[in-house]
Design a protein around this motif. Structure first.
Motif, PDB file in Angstrom:
ATOM      1  N   ALA A 335      13.183  39.268  46.634  1.00 39.69           N
ATOM      2  CA  ALA A 335      14.249  39.149  47.622  1.00 39.69           C
ATOM      3  C   ALA A 335      14.134  37.856  48.419  1.00 39.69           C
ATOM      4  CB  ALA A 335      14.223  40.347  48.568  1.00 39.69           C
ATOM      5  N   ALA A 336      12.889  37.437  48.697  1.00 37.88           N
ATOM      6  CA  ALA A 336      12.659  36.237  49.499  1.00 37.88           C
ATOM      7  C   ALA A 336      13.040  34.965  48.764  1.00 37.88           C
ATOM      8  CB  ALA A 336      11.197  36.171  49.923  1.00 37.88           C
ATOM      9  N   GLY A 337      12.870  34.935  47.443  1.00 37.50           N
ATOM     10  CA  GLY A 337      13.092  33.713  46.692  1.00 37.50           C
ATOM     11  C   GLY A 337      11.974  32.710  46.953  1.00 37.50           C
ATOM     12  N   GLY A 338      12.171  31.487  46.519  1.00 37.93           N
ATOM     13  CA  GLY A 338      11.160  30.463  46.727  1.00 37.93           C
ATOM     14  C   GLY A 338      10.159  30.392  45.598  1.00 37.93           C
ATOM     15  N   ASP A 339       9.043  29.689  45.858  1.00 39.73           N
ATOM     16  CA  ASP A 339       8.053  29.420  44.816  1.00 39.73           C
ATOM     17  C   ASP A 339       6.799  30.266  44.963  1.00 39.73           C
ATOM     18  OD1 ASP A 339       7.042  28.284  47.104  1.00 39.73           O
ATOM     19  OD2 ASP A 339       6.456  26.389  46.175  1.00 39.73           O
ATOM     20  N   GLY A 340       6.899  31.412  45.621  1.00 41.01           N
ATOM     21  CA  GLY A 340       5.734  32.273  45.807  1.00 41.01           C
ATOM     22  C   GLY A 340       5.309  32.982  44.535  1.00 41.01           C
ATOM     23  N   MET A 341       4.091  33.528  44.571  1.00 39.78           N
ATOM     24  CA  MET A 341       3.567  34.300  43.453  1.00 39.78           C
ATOM     25  C   MET A 341       3.102  35.653  43.971  1.00 39.78           C
ATOM     26  SD  MET A 341       1.281  31.617  41.208  1.00 39.78           S
ATOM     27  CE  MET A 341       0.115  31.277  42.539  1.00 39.78           C
ATOM     28  N   LEU A 342       3.185  36.675  43.127  1.00 36.75           N
ATOM     29  CA  LEU A 342       2.723  38.013  43.460  1.00 36.75           C
ATOM     30  C   LEU A 342       1.275  38.191  43.036  1.00 36.75           C
ATOM     31  CD1 LEU A 342       3.325  40.932  44.439  1.00 36.75           C
ATOM     32  CD2 LEU A 342       3.949  41.446  42.062  1.00 36.75           C
ATOM     33  N   GLU A 343       0.445  38.636  43.957  1.00 38.01           N
ATOM     34  CA  GLU A 343      -0.959  38.904  43.666  1.00 38.01           C
ATOM     35  C   GLU A 343      -1.098  40.209  42.892  1.00 38.01           C
ATOM     36  OE1 GLU A 343      -5.229  39.019  45.984  1.00 38.01           O
ATOM     37  OE2 GLU A 343      -3.401  39.331  47.149  1.00 38.01           O
ATOM     38  N   VAL A 344      -1.736  40.139  41.723  1.00 36.17           N
ATOM     39  CA  VAL A 344      -1.984  41.325  40.906  1.00 36.17           C
ATOM     40  C   VAL A 344      -3.478  41.397  40.630  1.00 36.17           C
ATOM     41  CG1 VAL A 344      -1.437  42.568  38.789  1.00 36.17           C
ATOM     42  CG2 VAL A 344       0.285  41.076  39.822  1.00 36.17           C
ATOM     43  N   ASP A 345      -4.116  42.421  41.132  1.00 40.06           N
ATOM     44  CA  ASP A 345      -5.555  42.603  40.952  1.00 40.06           C
ATOM     45  C   ASP A 345      -5.893  42.650  39.460  1.00 40.06           C
ATOM     46  OD1 ASP A 345      -8.227  43.240  41.263  1.00 40.06           O
ATOM     47  OD2 ASP A 345      -7.859  45.298  41.902  1.00 40.06           O
ATOM     48  N   ALA A 346      -6.862  41.849  39.060  1.00 40.18           N
ATOM     49  CA  ALA A 346      -7.245  41.782  37.649  1.00 40.18           C
ATOM     50  C   ALA A 346      -8.245  42.852  37.255  1.00 40.18           C
ATOM     51  CB  ALA A 346      -7.848  40.402  37.337  1.00 40.18           C
ATOM     52  N   ASN A 347      -8.854  43.513  38.231  1.00 43.16           N
ATOM     53  CA  ASN A 347      -9.888  44.502  37.938  1.00 43.16           C
ATOM     54  C   ASN A 347      -9.286  45.827  37.498  1.00 43.16           C
ATOM     55  OD1 ASN A 347     -12.477  43.065  38.922  1.00 43.16           O
ATOM     56  ND2 ASN A 347     -11.039  42.785  40.610  1.00 43.16           N
ATOM     57  N   PRO A 348     -10.000  46.584  36.662  1.00 39.72           N
ATOM     58  CA  PRO A 348      -9.464  47.870  36.201  1.00 39.72           C
ATOM     59  C   PRO A 348      -9.162  48.807  37.366  1.00 39.72           C
ATOM     60  CG  PRO A 348     -11.375  47.216  34.889  1.00 39.72           C
ATOM     61  CD  PRO A 348     -11.302  46.256  36.042  1.00 39.72           C
ATOM     62  N   ASN A 349      -7.990  49.404  37.343  1.00 44.97           N
ATOM     63  CA  ASN A 349      -7.587  50.375  38.363  1.00 44.97           C
ATOM     64  C   ASN A 349      -6.402  51.154  37.809  1.00 44.97           C
ATOM     65  OD1 ASN A 349      -6.813  51.869  40.560  1.00 44.97           O
ATOM     66  ND2 ASN A 349      -6.433  50.142  41.902  1.00 44.97           N
ATOM     67  N   GLN A 350      -6.653  52.374  37.371  1.00 44.16           N
ATOM     68  CA  GLN A 350      -5.572  53.178  36.791  1.00 44.16           C
ATOM     69  C   GLN A 350      -4.473  53.472  37.801  1.00 44.16           C
ATOM     70  OE1 GLN A 350      -8.430  56.212  35.247  1.00 44.16           O
ATOM     71  NE2 GLN A 350      -7.123  56.147  33.442  1.00 44.16           N
ATOM     72  N   LEU A 351      -4.829  53.512  39.081  1.00 48.52           N
ATOM     73  CA  LEU A 351      -3.834  53.780  40.114  1.00 48.52           C
ATOM     74  C   LEU A 351      -2.851  52.619  40.263  1.00 48.52           C
ATOM     75  CD1 LEU A 351      -6.163  55.431  42.744  1.00 48.52           C
ATOM     76  CD2 LEU A 351      -4.462  56.573  41.313  1.00 48.52           C
ATOM     77  N   ARG A 352      -3.221  51.470  39.727  1.00 49.79           N
ATOM     78  CA  ARG A 352      -2.305  50.338  39.655  1.00 49.79           C
ATOM     79  C   ARG A 352      -1.550  50.335  38.332  1.00 49.79           C
ATOM     80  NH1 ARG A 352      -5.723  46.677  39.216  1.00 49.79           N
ATOM     81  NH2 ARG A 352      -5.406  46.245  37.029  1.00 49.79           N
TER      82      ARG A 352
END
Length: 389
Positions: A335-352
């Motif tokens: 929604a914000a637009g722009g050049d941002g990136m979304l942080e996605v945890d790389a470690n195993p986590n089934q809840l993610r």
């Protein structure tokens, strides 16, 4: 910006939705086992907790949110009890005219209680999770994806793989690159030689075509942060995150920015609109990183995001939890637009991974959130325990 409601939603656009009567407010606590603990400069997670919120209105429409609960993980159950014992009666008593109004009502009505109990953080986190659920519910009633309800032009966003530990990062980076990631963030603050060695190894693996960031998790004082930022200059970092403690004066952050060859990021641990206003107006960060599950939800964070973009700063949401909060953060970024990136945890986590929909499968560093209403999925929370056991 300090007038959050008016700054964020000047007309309190209800999208034609009549006041919503809340019938049920439920909080669910889950813990996903992990083989490798997640380490930071200040502590270690030995499992992955999550507190999910489900709110049901009188029409049977449901909205889903998430309450921050990473450290210490024993606080997950406590935050869930706050949702159900303190906030549920308020929500059932007061029809929701607009999520932003309800966010302010909950904040104001519990302000003294949060101070009296010495728990402004857990209270703010519980309200944030509730706010995320209300916005999801609102978008579902409007039959719009959340990113579009908030005025976004596209549901496509860039992602990066985060939470890379000081041990084992090389293997994880190779794995995430094969999955489609093109940007990565390493945890630092474990000693000069280890930090420099890890950054050198990762830069060699990913080459110059991928971006690399570093997160110090509040590890240093100002002289150490200045020194390490200079040491990191040769790695062409996108940013150095939280090199100082979040409560250090903005003047220290400004001094660091003036000396650092690396852009400075922060904001995940700020917990009120005034603090964000100060850091944005005085340019205490190059990259602003509010965490919508930790403070503000959407109602509090949206004016922060607007002010960040208006100041010409970069907005990259912080997030390190389960899939529901991750999806909400992705919709905010879209929604914000722009050049941002979304942080996605790389470690195993089934809840993610079980609950983050299209974010689980990036292609060339990007994901598309799609057109499904709300955050885009309907999580089967009643069946989740069996799936992660």
């Amino acid at each position: 910006m300090t007038e959050t409601r008016r700054g964020a939603f000047p007309r309190l656009d209800t999208h034609g939705i009549e006041p919503v009567a809340i019938e049920r407010v439920e909080a669910f606590v889950f813990r996903a086992p992990i083989a490798t603990p997640v380490r930071t400069s200040f502590g270690t997670m030995t499992d992955r907790p999550a507190v999910f919120v489900r709110i049901t209105d009188s029409d049977g429409v449901q909205g889903y949110g998430e309450v921050w609960c990473n450290f210490p993980s024993v606080g997950a159950e406590h935050r869930a009890r706050l949702v159900e014992s303190v906030f549920r009666p308020m929500l059932i008593e007061h029809p929701v005219v607009h999520p932003a109004d309800t966010f302010h009502m909950l904040t104001q009505r519990t302000e003294v209680l949060a101070l009296q109990s010495g728990e402004p953080g857990p209270f703010a986190q519980a309200i944030a999770g509730i706010d995320l659920a209300l916005w999801d519910l609102w978008a579902r009633k409007a039959k719009l994806p959340l990113w579009r309800l908030l005025g976004g032009a596209s549901g496509e966003i860039e992602v990066y793989a985060s939470g890379l530990n000081p041990v084992g990062a090389e293997e994880l980076v190779r794995e995430k690159a094969a999955e489609g990631y093109r940007s990565f963030k390493l945890k630092v603050g474990f000693g000069r030689e280890r930090d420099l060695g890890n950054l050198a190894s990762l830069r060699e693996i990913i080459g110059d075509a991928c971006t690399l960031q570093a997160d110090a998790n509040q590890a240093w004082d100002l002289p150490a942060a200045m020194e390490m930022s200079r040491e990191f200059a040769s790695f062409d970092l996108g940013w150095l995150e939280e090199p100082l403690r979040c409560n250090r004066p903005v003047a220290e952050w400004r001094a660091l920015i003036e000396q650092s060859p690396v852009p400075i990021a922060g904001g995940e641990n700020l917990a009120d609109a005034e603090s964000f206003a100060t850091f944005i107006e005085q340019r205490g960060y190059d990259v602003v990183q509010p965490d919508a599950a930790k403070w503000g939800g959407i109602s509090g964070c949206w004016p922060v995001i607007q002010a960040t973009r208006a100041a010409g700063l970069r907005y990259c949401p912080h997030y390190l939890g389960g899939g529901l909060g991750l999806l909400a953060s992705g919709h905010l970024l879209a929604a914000a637009g722009g050049d941002g990136m979304l942080e996605v945890d790389a470690n195993p986590n089934q809840l993610r991974t079980l609950l983050c929909g299209p974010i689980a499968t990036p292609k060339d560093g990007r994901v598309s959130l799609g057109e499904a209403p709300g955050i885009g999925i309907v999580p089967a929370l009643n069946e989740l325990e069996e799936r992660i056991g």
